[in-house]
Design an enzyme around this catalytic site. Structure first.
Site, short mmCIF file in Angstrom:
data_model
loop_
_atom_site.label_atom_id
_atom_site.label_comp_id
_atom_site.label_asym_id
_atom_site.label_seq_id
_atom_site.Cartn_x
_atom_site.Cartn_y
_atom_site.Cartn_z
NE ARG A 28 8.50 -9.25 14.16
CZ ARG A 28 9.08 -9.71 13.05
NH1 ARG A 28 8.38 -9.84 11.92
NH2 ARG A 28 10.37 -10.00 13.03
CG ASP B 76 14.09 -13.61 10.69
OD1 ASP B 76 13.86 -14.39 9.75
OD2 ASP B 76 13.54 -12.50 10.81
#
Length: 537
Positions: free
Chosen positions: A162, A451
């Site tokens: 990603r 996160d």
């Protein structure tokens, strides 16, 4: 363009990645695509303002033919047919990369975005680790002597990398003096150095694409892929991309996003935490009806979240694409058996809902949860060792019909705004940002894997509550700038006591100042990571 590096040697072996050929490829990507990227970011702001004024979003009338059309994405390669368990985590440091590859998951989302602080050293280390992993040479020896190597007794997880979202810059790569596009740097370095080796391994360059807000942004990625494959002389369609549907405008363009990427698409993912962040951000000034309750009380069973996930499964399977479930943030604590038992139960319930809804697989944030997710999907798909199905692509969802109003029915979340929730938001925002500033983009806070997405929700809720003068259900107080400043000070002092003076001075105090600035500002900050990025090397 003239391409320069602010630091050509951030870590050992940097020269293996920052070659003149790789940098020329980065330069070419920017010459061709950076201008369109800038135009699309400007279009985001224009659309957001228009939507905020009306409080409405809808499916695009101009792309009705795409939604009504009879088309499918390209068939997935063998390496991506079974994605029932996906492990997520940063590709740097090497120890975490090895643990993810060895986890037993079918796929590892090697994250250079929300779970990674994009220090220049981390960016280069991630690409090095992914290249070494593809070559089978990745290893690490800890200071105390413990060795970490890639397992040979079972398959490694298939890597799906990603890159950063379109919005983020890379300040260490300058083109005509301007920062490069983080997404093009991440993709370009990885693709240039790793793609051919992955193909030799019987896999390929596979990507997760984050933070998109429109099918036009997907079209740009498709153009990047077409050029990159031609540049390296590999067949068109070798790249495969899974798109995170983690913004509210993208939820209205799922068909269109898959269509634009149809030769390269392999699925969509329900990026639940960023999706909630996007709703807050998009409708932050559109009225009280868009104020979410405390983050912890927003369940995936809320009607507006059910509408989003059900539509995603229906859309994907209609188009022959995989529907991937979201992150279970709960993580086990080996020192606290009761906490671990509760985490496993919550993850099992979450994954059972997804598997029964038709998802083809889902995410976990910790290796200890891989087996739990696998068991749940095995119960629906069958044991892959005993002839079970690799996925649920055959499960269509004609029973699902989702309207724009259902996607925007934020009030259906129920719940309340409380001072306890406000305190937790400020605590998490500061604690996460501090760890991010220290170079670590994924951290356990109160047995949840946080996160950037969860920190974004936390600070955005605070800004929205101030704007809407939200009344706290547990105290009766109104959320004001003064109240937020008071509670932020208290939570910051609490963190000082928990982490020690050196860490506090180095990271937590600057993090608190940053959170104060963006929460109390009259102007909303689109992404926490943008001002935070200015504070890291």
């Amino acid at each position: 363009m003239a391409i320069t590096l602010t630091d050509p040697q951030p870590i050992d072996r940097s020269e293996e990645i920052l070659t003149s050929e790789a940098l020329a490829f980065i330069d070419e990507l920017h010459q061709r695509f950076a201008g369109t990227r800038n135009e699309l970011l400007a279009a985001r702001r224009t659309k957001r303002q228009r939507v905020a004024e009306t409080g409405k979003l809808d499916f695009l009338p101009e792309t009705r033919d795409v939604r009504d059309g009879d088309w499918k994405v390209a068939q997935a390669p063998a390496a991506l047919q079974d994605r029932r368990v996906e492990m997520t985590g940063p590709a740097s440091p090497a120890k975490m990369a090895i643990n993810a590859l060895n986890s037993g998951a079918k796929v590892w989302l090697a994250d250079m975005e929300d779970a990674s602080t994009p220090t220049w050293g981390n960016v280069i280390d991630a690409v090095l680790n992914l290249r070494d992993a593809a070559r089978g040479t990745l290893s690490y020896t800890a200071p105390e002597g413990k060795e970490y190597t890639l397992r040979t007794d079972a398959p490694l997880a298939v890597v799906v990398m990603r890159p950063r979202g379109w919005h983020l810059p890379e300040k260490h790569v300058l083109l005509d003096g301007e920062p490069a596009v983080g997404a093009l740097v991440d993709f370009g370095l990885h693709f240039f150095h790793v793609a051919k080796q992955l193909i030799e391994n019987g896999q390929g360059p596979y990507y997760y694409l984050p933070k998109m807000e429109s099918h036009l942004e997907a079209r740009l990625w498709n153009e990047v892929f077409v050029f990159a494959q031609d540049h390296l002389g590999i067949p068109q369609g070798t790249i495969r991309a899974t798109v995170l549907i983690e913004t509210i405008p993208a939820a209205f363009e799922m068909d269109e996003i898959l269509y634009e990427l149809r030769d390269h698409a392999s699925g969509l993912n329900a990026g639940r935490w960023d999706y909630l962040f996007s709703i807050i951000k998009y409708f932050r000034d559109a009225g009280e009806q868009f104020v979410l309750p405390d983050r912890a009380s927003v369940a995936m069973t809320a009607p507006f979240m059910r509408a989003y996930t059900e539509l995603l499964v229906k859309t994907c399977h209609k188009r022959g694409a995989f529907a991937m479930g979201g992150m279970a943030a709960f993580i086990p604590n080996r020192k606290e058996p009761e906490v671990t038992a509760a985490a496993f139960e919550k993850v099992r319930a979450d994954k059972t809902r997804e598997a029964n809804d038709g998802f083809d697989g889902s995410w976990v944030a910790h290796p200890d949860l891989v087996s739990t997710c696998q068991e749940v999907f095995d119960s629906v798909l069958g044991d892959p060792e005993k002839g079970g199905r690799p996925n649920q692509l055959d499960r269509q969802r004609p029973d699902v019909s989702v309207t724009a109003d259902e996607l925007l029915d934020i009030a259906s979340a129920g719940g309340q705004v409380t001072e306890a929730g406000l305190r937790l938001n400020l605590y998490v925002a500061v604690a996460y940002t501090a760890v991010w500033l220290s170079g670590n983009g994924a951290v356990a806070i109160h047995n949840l894997m946080e996160d950037a997405a969860t920190a974004e929700i936390s600070r955005s809720q605070v800004w929205q509550q101030i704007r809407n003068k939200s009344v706290l259900a547990d105290t009766g107080n109104t959320v004001t700038r003064e109240l937020v400043e008071q509670i932020l000070g208290e939570e910051t002092e609490r963190l000082r006591g928990e982490v020690g003076e050196e860490a506090f001075t180095g990271y937590y105090e600057p993090a608190s100042h940053l959170i104060r600035s963006i929460c109390l500002s009259e102007e909303y900050t689109d992404f926490l990571t943008e001002p935070a990025y200015e504070l890291v090397d």
